[in-house]
Design a protein around this motif. Structure first.
Motif, mmCIF file in Angstrom:
data_model
loop_
_atom_site.group_PDB
_atom_site.id
_atom_site.type_symbol
_atom_site.label_atom_id
_atom_site.label_comp_id
_atom_site.label_asym_id
_atom_site.label_seq_id
_atom_site.Cartn_x
_atom_site.Cartn_y
_atom_site.Cartn_z
ATOM 1 N N TYR A 148 0.846 -1.181 0.000
ATOM 2 C CA TYR A 148 0.000 0.000 0.000
ATOM 3 C C TYR A 148 0.888 1.240 0.000
ATOM 4 N N PHE A 149 0.344 2.340 -0.535
ATOM 5 C CA PHE A 149 1.127 3.562 -0.670
ATOM 6 C C PHE A 149 0.479 4.716 0.091
ATOM 7 N N TYR A 150 1.264 5.352 0.947
ATOM 8 C CA TYR A 150 0.778 6.488 1.729
ATOM 9 C C TYR A 150 1.190 7.800 1.073
ATOM 10 N N MET A 151 0.527 8.863 1.443
ATOM 11 C CA MET A 151 0.763 10.180 0.846
ATOM 12 C C MET A 151 1.616 11.041 1.778
ATOM 13 N N ILE A 152 2.591 11.709 1.213
ATOM 14 C CA ILE A 152 3.431 12.614 2.002
ATOM 15 C C ILE A 152 3.049 14.057 1.672
ATOM 16 N N ASN A 153 3.421 14.514 0.506
ATOM 17 C CA ASN A 153 3.053 15.867 0.071
ATOM 18 C C ASN A 153 1.885 15.784 -0.899
ATOM 19 N N LEU A 193 8.810 22.677 5.611
ATOM 20 C CA LEU A 193 8.437 22.000 6.850
ATOM 21 C C LEU A 193 8.298 22.952 8.027
ATOM 22 N N THR A 194 8.965 24.113 7.968
ATOM 23 C CA THR A 194 8.913 25.056 9.084
ATOM 24 C C THR A 194 7.787 26.071 8.945
ATOM 25 N N ASN A 195 7.001 25.946 7.906
ATOM 26 C CA ASN A 195 5.964 26.949 7.631
ATOM 27 C C ASN A 195 4.573 26.321 7.699
ATOM 28 N N GLY A 196 4.182 25.896 8.907
ATOM 29 C CA GLY A 196 2.836 25.357 9.116
ATOM 30 C C GLY A 196 2.594 23.995 8.503
ATOM 31 N N TYR A 197 3.658 23.193 8.352
ATOM 32 C CA TYR A 197 3.507 21.906 7.674
ATOM 33 C C TYR A 197 2.653 20.931 8.480
ATOM 34 N N ILE A 198 2.886 20.832 9.781
ATOM 35 C CA ILE A 198 2.106 19.899 10.599
ATOM 36 C C ILE A 198 0.634 20.275 10.581
ATOM 37 N N GLU A 199 0.356 21.571 10.615
ATOM 38 C CA GLU A 199 -1.038 22.032 10.550
ATOM 39 C C GLU A 199 -1.670 21.638 9.214
#
Length: 235
Positions: A148-153, A193-199
């Motif tokens: 199975y393949f997960y999505m990153i970006n 990654l430092t610009n609201g990536y987790i959000e």
């Protein structure tokens, strides 16, 4: 760590797996499933942090998710290609752990290493099942049930979703373990990654959840059609 695990997840860099399927890993770990993460590179070209710090963060993140073991193949960052050596190393990991199911990044992604990771894993999965294929260790052939393949970006239409409503917070905690990547500090470089990536990841999983009627979900792509072994209509 022995053999016959449930899930083996590959990522090009430490934090890829957490971004794409951290909630799913936490959910299945909580259900007693054995999970191993395999990072292909040491992410030595990352704009922030160091190799040693990234390894420490990866270990912490894996512990948050309940992962049994995390291994690193030491392939070159931005040097991921489908070569005989790379296939042999990845196939060796598959044979060592004998997973039931394998996960890898979805190949449609802005980062070339993520797409090449998907291609490499496809090749390794096939080669690991060939009895006469030689790996660095003399291990028997192994055929995983599926990949199975997960999505990153990005946000892609999933072939199926996993409800992670009860595990979204744990997924976020695993990402926060990578402080060198997601927190902007004095002297550190500004990156996506430092610009609201987790959000943004949280918002994506919320959108996935909305599609299936839950609070949060992770979406996956498949290599071959899923088999549903129950009555679609019911009584």
């Amino acid at each position: 760590m022995g053999s016959e695990i449930d899930i083996l997840a590959f990522g090009a860099h430490a934090d890829d797996i957490e971004i794409g399927m951290g909630g799913t890993a936490a959910k299945y770990s909580a259900a007693g499933k054995k999970i191993v993460f395999c990072d292909l590179t040491e992410a030595e070209l990352s704009s922030n942090g160091t190799v040693e710090l990234r390894k420490q963060e990866a270990k912490q993140a894996a512990a948050v998710l309940g992962v049994q073991e995390r291994v690193n193949l030491g392939l070159a960052d931005r040097g991921l290609f489908v070569t005989e050596e790379a296939i042999r190393k990845a196939a060796g990991v598959i044979r060592r752990f004998q997973p039931k199911i394998i996960f890898a990044p979805y190949e449609v992604d802005r980062h070339p290493d993520h797409g090449r990771c998907a291609q490499l894993v496809r090749e390794a999965v096939f080669s690991a099942g060939i009895r006469k294929f030689q790996t660095d260790e003399n291990l028997p052939a192994h055929k995983a049930r599926t990949v199975y393949f997960y999505m990153i970006n990005g946000f892609h239409s999933p072939d199926f979703c996993v409800d992670i409503s009860s595990y979204m917070e744990r997924k976020k905690q695993s990402l926060l373990a990578y402080r060198s990547q997601f927190e902007r500090k004095d002297g550190s470089a500004e990156t996506p990654l430092t610009n609201g990536y987790i959000e943004a990841v949280e918002a994506r999983e919320r959108m996935m959840g909305k599609e299936i009627g839950t609070l949060y979900a992770e979406g996956f792509k498949v290599m071959k059609p899923l088999l549903l072994e129950y009555d679609l209509i019911g009584d």
